[in-house]
Scaffold this active site. Structure first.
Site, short mmCIF file in Angstrom:
data_model
loop_
_atom_site.label_atom_id
_atom_site.label_comp_id
_atom_site.label_asym_id
_atom_site.label_seq_id
_atom_site.Cartn_x
_atom_site.Cartn_y
_atom_site.Cartn_z
N HIS A 31 1.15 3.82 -1.38
CA HIS A 31 0.17 3.05 -0.45
C HIS A 31 -0.94 3.51 0.52
O HIS A 31 0.14 4.39 0.95
CB HIS A 31 1.10 1.76 -0.08
CG HIS A 31 0.16 0.75 -0.36
ND1 HIS A 31 -0.42 -0.09 1.38
CD2 HIS A 31 -0.80 -0.35 -0.79
CE1 HIS A 31 -1.67 -0.73 0.94
NE2 HIS A 31 -1.78 -1.47 -0.20
N ASP A 72 0.94 -3.26 -7.88
CA ASP A 72 0.31 -3.60 -8.64
C ASP A 72 1.65 -2.55 -9.78
O ASP A 72 1.19 -3.23 -11.27
CB ASP A 72 -0.36 -1.81 -8.98
CG ASP A 72 -2.03 -2.99 -8.48
OD1 ASP A 72 -1.79 -4.27 -8.68
OD2 ASP A 72 -2.11 -2.68 -7.17
#
Ligand code: CMC
Length: 429
Positions: free
Chosen positions: A306, A364
């Site tokens: 991320h 996700d």
């Protein structure tokens, strides 16, 4: 405005730049006057060190792995609150009283149906269209159907546009799904809550009775809650940039949906499941991990890493628990795909490459696993993200256009092309 400042020396010129101190997070050097004073631009493609706006909505501390909406930690919201209450919080800044929440839920519920002519609009798409393509088109087309909520200078119209978007996105996403599988559209049921109604619109058919499982509805609501907003990410910044020109709310949200579709952003949940399918069996995991680590291979493990979180993504922590509950409820713990997911998570977390680069499973990774277990096709994963993120986009949009100092967004560039030259006639080239 703080009394701190930074000094920048360019040649023999010294420029004083004000420093703003936020309520949380690092100080911000104000460079708005830099070009006027120093005749230079700053260079930061990817906005890795640039704050593009000020905002009171969401705060992320990527080092601590903390996500706050209006100050409230996401894990508390996921556990104690629910999606529509979080929508209220994001839109209006405070948790609602019981009456305010009831009123808000009634307003949203009142707008769940879409204009009947929109059904024809869906039928214009090819049957095999990706639901995200349909979503971008239909949400953009809302400005052709709801003229009475496109005037951004009218407070009431802004409010109605926000409510319409939150209310209709599940209906539109479910219709995109139904169209893609050749089933009739299912109208919303306003006696169900937001998440249960979405499951109903996706999975019920006129020929059979469909009961929404409350555990699945709760898991769906959690996925919505955890995706509701995420500060100035790519799609939110896209919405803000689009809105800075004065574009109508439906056009701005369609722009956000288009940006979200990319595999480095919201498209990662689909890409992650496709990756798990490609890996196929547990014994092939080391081969894929080796590829992800190979400097000469652009392959990445989808659902890992991320830009902001350099510690566990707090949303992933909540969803990991939700994933275990859903898999147990559905009795699919032994599904080969999900076994690959669990083993991949274990091996990557124990691998020094991922540890050193602080690459953890992100939201996700787990949302894809839950949605797969619930029976959604991978192509629906990103539309579900989009419908949940709509409230974040619209809250950020409202915040931006309420700012009396709003300027159109207009980045500058570091030009590296040809310098001025004369046109050459075609016969001389
Ligand atoms: N697999 C393998 N290596 C990776 C991965 C990955 N998923 N992600 C980053 N790296 C490596 C990357 O190669 C780089 O190595 P080096 O320093 O040796 O060049 C280092 O880690 C830093 O990566 P970066 O690309 O500079 O980091 P970024 O902040 O620009 O990218 C990211 C963040 C999310 C785009 C990236 O981690 C990625 O592509 N992840 C896979 C896609 C994904 O899961 N996206 C969903 C993000 S969460 C939800 C959302 O925001 O929509």
């Amino acid at each position: 405005m703080s009394d701190k400042s930074a000094r920048l020396i360019i040649g023999n010129k010294e420029i004083e730049l004000p420093i703003h101190t936020p309520t949380a997070g690092p100080d911000v050097i104000d460079i708005t006057k830099l070009y006027a004073q120093g005749d230079v631009f700053t260079y930061d493609p990817g906005f890795t060190s640039t704050a593009a706006c000020d905002s009171t909505i969401t705060f992320i501390d990527g080092i601590k792995g903390e996500l706050l909406h209006r100050g409230y930690p996401i894990d508390q919201l996921a556990e104690k609150s629910h999606f529509l209450e979080v929508c209220y919080l994001l839109l209006y800044g405070e948790l609602p009283s019981a009456t305010e929440l009831e009123d808000f839920e009634a307003r949203v519920t009142n707008h769940t149906m879409v204009h009947e002519q929109m059904h024809n609009f869906f039928r214009g798409f090819r049957r095999d269209a990706h639901p995200m393509a349909t979503l971008v088109g239909v949400v953009g087309a809302m400005s052709a159907f709801y003229h009475d909520s496109t005037d951004i200078n009218d407070d009431w119209q802004r409010e109605v546009a926000a409510i319409r978007l939150i209310a209709k996105l599940p209906t539109i996403a479910a219709m995109a799904y139904k169209y893609s599988v050749g089933q009739p559209f299912v109208y919303p049921r306003n006696d169900l809550d937001y998440a249960a109604n979405f499951l109903h619109m996706c999975f019920s058919v006129p020929a059979e009775k469909y009961e929404v499982d409350p555990i699945l509805a709760r898991a769906m609501d959690r996925i919505f809650t955890l995706h509701a907003d995420h500060e100035q990410n790519a799609s939110t910044s896209t919405v803000r940039l689009a809105s800075s020109s004065g574009a109508n709310p439906f056009a701005c949200i369609a722009a956000g949906i288009a940006c979200l579709w990319g595999p480095a952003h919201g498209g990662a949940n689909q890409a992650c499941l496709e990756m798990l399918k490609e890996i196929g069996t547990v014994d092939r995991i080391p081969e894929f991990i080796a590829r992800a680590k190979d400097k000469n291979d652009s392959y990445r493990l989808m659902g890992f890493g991320h830009r902001v979180y350099k510690n566990f993504d707090p949303r992933a922590t909540v969803l990991k628990q939700s994933a275990d509950e859903v898999l147990e409820l559905l009795g699919v713990e032994n599904n080969p795909l999900l076994q690959v997911a669990k083993e991949l998570e274990k091996q990557a977390l124990n691998d020094p490459y991922f540890a050193e680069k602080k690459l953890f499973p992100n939201v996700d990774f787990y949302s894809g696993i839950i949605l797969e277990a619930m029976g959604f096709p991978t192509s629906m994963f990103t539309p579900i993200f989009a419908l949940a993120r709509t409230v974040g986009w619209i809250s950020q949009w409202k915040e931006q256009i309420s700012d009396p100092n709003l300027k159109i967004g207009r980045p500058r560039q570091l030009y590296t092309g040809a310098t001025k030259r004369d046109y050459t006639d075609i016969e001389n080239r």
